[in-house]
Design a protein around this motif. Structure first.
Motif, PDB file in Angstrom:
ATOM      1  N   PRO A  22     -19.394 -24.106 -14.066  1.00 19.99           N
ATOM      2  CA  PRO A  22     -19.899 -25.232 -13.448  1.00 19.99           C
ATOM      3  C   PRO A  22     -19.322 -26.363 -13.803  1.00 19.99           C
ATOM      4  O   PRO A  22     -18.395 -26.436 -14.781  1.00 19.99           O
ATOM      5  N   ALA A  23     -19.435 -27.503 -12.989  1.00 16.38           N
ATOM      6  CA  ALA A  23     -18.673 -28.474 -13.287  1.00 16.38           C
ATOM      7  C   ALA A  23     -19.361 -29.399 -14.477  1.00 16.38           C
ATOM      8  O   ALA A  23     -20.159 -29.213 -14.840  1.00 16.38           O
ATOM      9  N   ASP A  24     -18.522 -30.275 -15.067  1.00 20.71           N
ATOM     10  CA  ASP A  24     -18.920 -30.891 -16.208  1.00 20.71           C
ATOM     11  C   ASP A  24     -20.257 -31.884 -15.802  1.00 20.71           C
ATOM     12  O   ASP A  24     -20.829 -32.212 -16.853  1.00 20.71           O
ATOM     13  N   THR A  25     -20.395 -32.216 -14.761  1.00 19.72           N
ATOM     14  CA  THR A  25     -21.633 -32.978 -14.173  1.00 19.72           C
ATOM     15  C   THR A  25     -22.874 -32.360 -14.166  1.00 19.72           C
ATOM     16  O   THR A  25     -23.920 -32.966 -14.227  1.00 19.72           O
ATOM     17  N   VAL A  26     -22.764 -31.114 -14.074  1.00 20.91           N
ATOM     18  CA  VAL A  26     -24.033 -30.432 -14.285  1.00 20.91           C
ATOM     19  C   VAL A  26     -24.565 -30.570 -15.791  1.00 20.91           C
ATOM     20  O   VAL A  26     -24.006 -30.230 -16.702  1.00 20.91           O
ATOM     21  N   PRO A  27     -25.888 -31.137 -15.699  1.00 22.59           N
ATOM     22  CA  PRO A  27     -26.632 -31.407 -16.979  1.00 22.59           C
ATOM     23  C   PRO A  27     -26.897 -30.095 -17.765  1.00 22.59           C
ATOM     24  O   PRO A  27     -26.868 -29.161 -17.468  1.00 22.59           O
ATOM     25  N   LYS A  28     -26.553 -30.000 -19.075  1.00 26.92           N
ATOM     26  CA  LYS A  28     -26.899 -29.194 -19.851  1.00 26.92           C
ATOM     27  C   LYS A  28     -28.327 -29.030 -20.298  1.00 26.92           C
ATOM     28  O   LYS A  28     -29.248 -29.822 -20.251  1.00 26.92           O
ATOM     29  N   ARG A  29     -28.743 -27.769 -20.840  1.00 31.21           N
ATOM     30  CA  ARG A  29     -29.940 -27.571 -21.333  1.00 31.21           C
ATOM     31  C   ARG A  29     -29.740 -26.679 -22.422  1.00 31.21           C
ATOM     32  O   ARG A  29     -28.941 -25.759 -22.614  1.00 31.21           O
ATOM     33  N   LEU A  30     -31.332 -26.347 -23.166  1.00 31.82           N
ATOM     34  CA  LEU A  30     -31.287 -25.503 -24.080  1.00 31.82           C
ATOM     35  C   LEU A  30     -32.186 -24.443 -23.962  1.00 31.82           C
ATOM     36  O   LEU A  30     -33.094 -24.565 -23.124  1.00 31.82           O
ATOM     37  N   LEU A  31     -31.610 -22.994 -24.099  1.00 32.33           N
ATOM     38  CA  LEU A  31     -32.194 -21.902 -24.208  1.00 32.33           C
ATOM     39  C   LEU A  31     -32.615 -21.230 -25.360  1.00 32.33           C
ATOM     40  O   LEU A  31     -31.683 -21.251 -26.396  1.00 32.33           O
ATOM     41  N   PRO A  32     -33.690 -20.699 -25.682  1.00 31.30           N
ATOM     42  CA  PRO A  32     -33.945 -19.785 -26.980  1.00 31.30           C
ATOM     43  C   PRO A  32     -32.904 -18.493 -26.945  1.00 31.30           C
ATOM     44  O   PRO A  32     -32.897 -17.995 -25.794  1.00 31.30           O
ATOM     45  N   CYS A  33     -32.481 -18.262 -28.209  1.00 31.42           N
ATOM     46  CA  CYS A  33     -31.691 -17.000 -28.050  1.00 31.42           C
ATOM     47  C   CYS A  33     -31.905 -16.307 -29.474  1.00 31.42           C
ATOM     48  O   CYS A  33     -32.369 -16.930 -30.366  1.00 31.42           O
ATOM     49  N   VAL A  34     -31.499 -15.043 -29.309  1.00 30.13           N
ATOM     50  CA  VAL A  34     -31.720 -14.262 -30.619  1.00 30.13           C
ATOM     51  C   VAL A  34     -30.310 -13.786 -30.966  1.00 30.13           C
ATOM     52  O   VAL A  34     -29.530 -13.122 -29.890  1.00 30.13           O
ATOM     53  N   ILE A  35     -29.977 -13.537 -32.345  1.00 23.47           N
ATOM     54  CA  ILE A  35     -28.682 -13.404 -32.620  1.00 23.47           C
ATOM     55  C   ILE A  35     -28.965 -11.953 -33.549  1.00 23.47           C
ATOM     56  O   ILE A  35     -29.759 -12.252 -34.734  1.00 23.47           O
ATOM     57  N   TYR A  36     -28.548 -11.059 -33.311  1.00 23.59           N
ATOM     58  CA  TYR A  36     -28.590  -9.770 -34.178  1.00 23.59           C
ATOM     59  C   TYR A  36     -27.277  -9.398 -34.824  1.00 23.59           C
ATOM     60  O   TYR A  36     -26.338  -9.508 -34.729  1.00 23.59           O
ATOM     61  N   GLY A  37     -27.727  -9.676 -36.093  1.00 24.81           N
ATOM     62  CA  GLY A  37     -26.803  -9.260 -37.397  1.00 24.81           C
ATOM     63  C   GLY A  37     -26.849  -7.849 -37.739  1.00 24.81           C
ATOM     64  O   GLY A  37     -27.753  -7.094 -37.291  1.00 24.81           O
ATOM     65  N   SER A  38     -26.346  -7.654 -39.020  1.00 26.81           N
ATOM     66  CA  SER A  38     -26.360  -6.215 -39.525  1.00 26.81           C
ATOM     67  C   SER A  38     -27.557  -5.939 -40.447  1.00 26.81           C
ATOM     68  O   SER A  38     -27.998  -4.926 -40.444  1.00 26.81           O
ATOM     69  N   GLN A  39     -28.183  -7.242 -40.845  1.00 27.01           N
ATOM     70  CA  GLN A  39     -29.516  -7.088 -41.645  1.00 27.01           C
ATOM     71  C   GLN A  39     -30.547  -7.678 -41.163  1.00 27.01           C
ATOM     72  O   GLN A  39     -31.754  -7.333 -41.488  1.00 27.01           O
ATOM     73  N   ARG A  40     -30.385  -8.552 -40.171  1.00 23.84           N
ATOM     74  CA  ARG A  40     -31.490  -9.223 -39.737  1.00 23.84           C
ATOM     75  C   ARG A  40     -31.334 -10.134 -38.381  1.00 23.84           C
ATOM     76  O   ARG A  40     -30.188  -9.964 -37.998  1.00 23.84           O
ATOM     77  N   VAL A  41     -32.113 -10.656 -37.813  1.00 19.59           N
ATOM     78  CA  VAL A  41     -31.970 -11.467 -36.348  1.00 19.59           C
ATOM     79  C   VAL A  41     -32.017 -12.911 -36.811  1.00 19.59           C
ATOM     80  O   VAL A  41     -32.762 -13.533 -37.925  1.00 19.59           O
TER      81      VAL A  41
END
Length: 210
Positions: free
Chosen positions: A39-58
């Motif tokens: 996408p072009a730099d002019t496209v506005p950014k937005r925030l999304l919720p995400c989950v990061i999976y580690g070896s002991q917890r999320v």
């Protein structure tokens, strides 16, 4: 590749997990959608919720993305790579630490380790180290999902087929594998077991077959 299997000649970088994991995973560059569009730099950014999976917890965090209009009407997103944070961005919603993915690689190459067994041990680790009252979003992923993630991660790694020995140097003429990852049950190890290329006495000879 994992640091334990790197050679001095390897140029691929290695990134440990950043601790603590930032609350917001920033999109520093333009990003790239799964369709390949940037996408072009002019496209506005937005925030999304995400989950990061580690070896002991999320880790529940937010990731900065840009909507992609090349493959959808802004319903898919271009996100950051996050490799420098020690994180593999699978689909902007679910992410996995290099530590977790390399742990399976290490175990699989050291002993027999099916995907199901590894997922089971991670599940137990989450129960041991996770919150006192875990929610469904705190659980680890299924066997099928982790298998798909690990193979996607494997395709991105720069793993060659060169072997090196401290005594013989690079590419030794003979390499012996112990067969841990491609072995078979011990009950089949009998005195009659031979390599598949062995020609037994009295075997038929077919001149038309090489």
């Amino acid at each position: 590749p994992p640091r334990w299997c790197c050679m001095e000649s390897d140029e691929a970088p290695w990134f440990p997990l950043v601790d603590p994991v930032p609350d917001v995973l920033r999109l520093e560059g333009p990003g790239r959608c799964r369709c390949g569009a940037v996408p072009a730099d002019t496209v506005p950014k937005r925030l999304l919720p995400c989950v990061i999976y580690g070896s002991q917890r999320v880790y529940h965090r937010q990731v900065e993305v840009r909507p992609c209009f090349a493959c959808s009407d802004g319903r898919k997103f271009a996100g950051p790579d996050l490799g420098e944070l020690g994180i593999f961005n699978f689909n902007n919603r679910s992410m996995y630490t290099h530590e977790l993915l390399n742990a399976f690689t290490s175990g699989m190459t050291a002993h027999e380790l099916p995907f199901h067994a590894f997922v089971t041990t991670v599940d137990r680790s989450y129960l041991e180290h996770g919150p006192a009252n875990p929610q469904p979003s705190d659980d680890f992923v299924s066997d099928e999902t982790f298998r798909r993630v690990w193979y996607s991660w494997r395709r991105l790694q720069l793993l060659g087929d060169t072997f090196s020995c401290d005594d013989c140097g690079p590419s030794p003429p003979t390499v012996i594998f112990d067969g841990l990852t491609a072995g078979f049950p011990g009950k089949y190890v009998t005195p009659t077991l031979t390599p598949p290329t062995t020609v037994l006495p009295g075997a038929p000879v077919r001149d038309s077959v090489r």
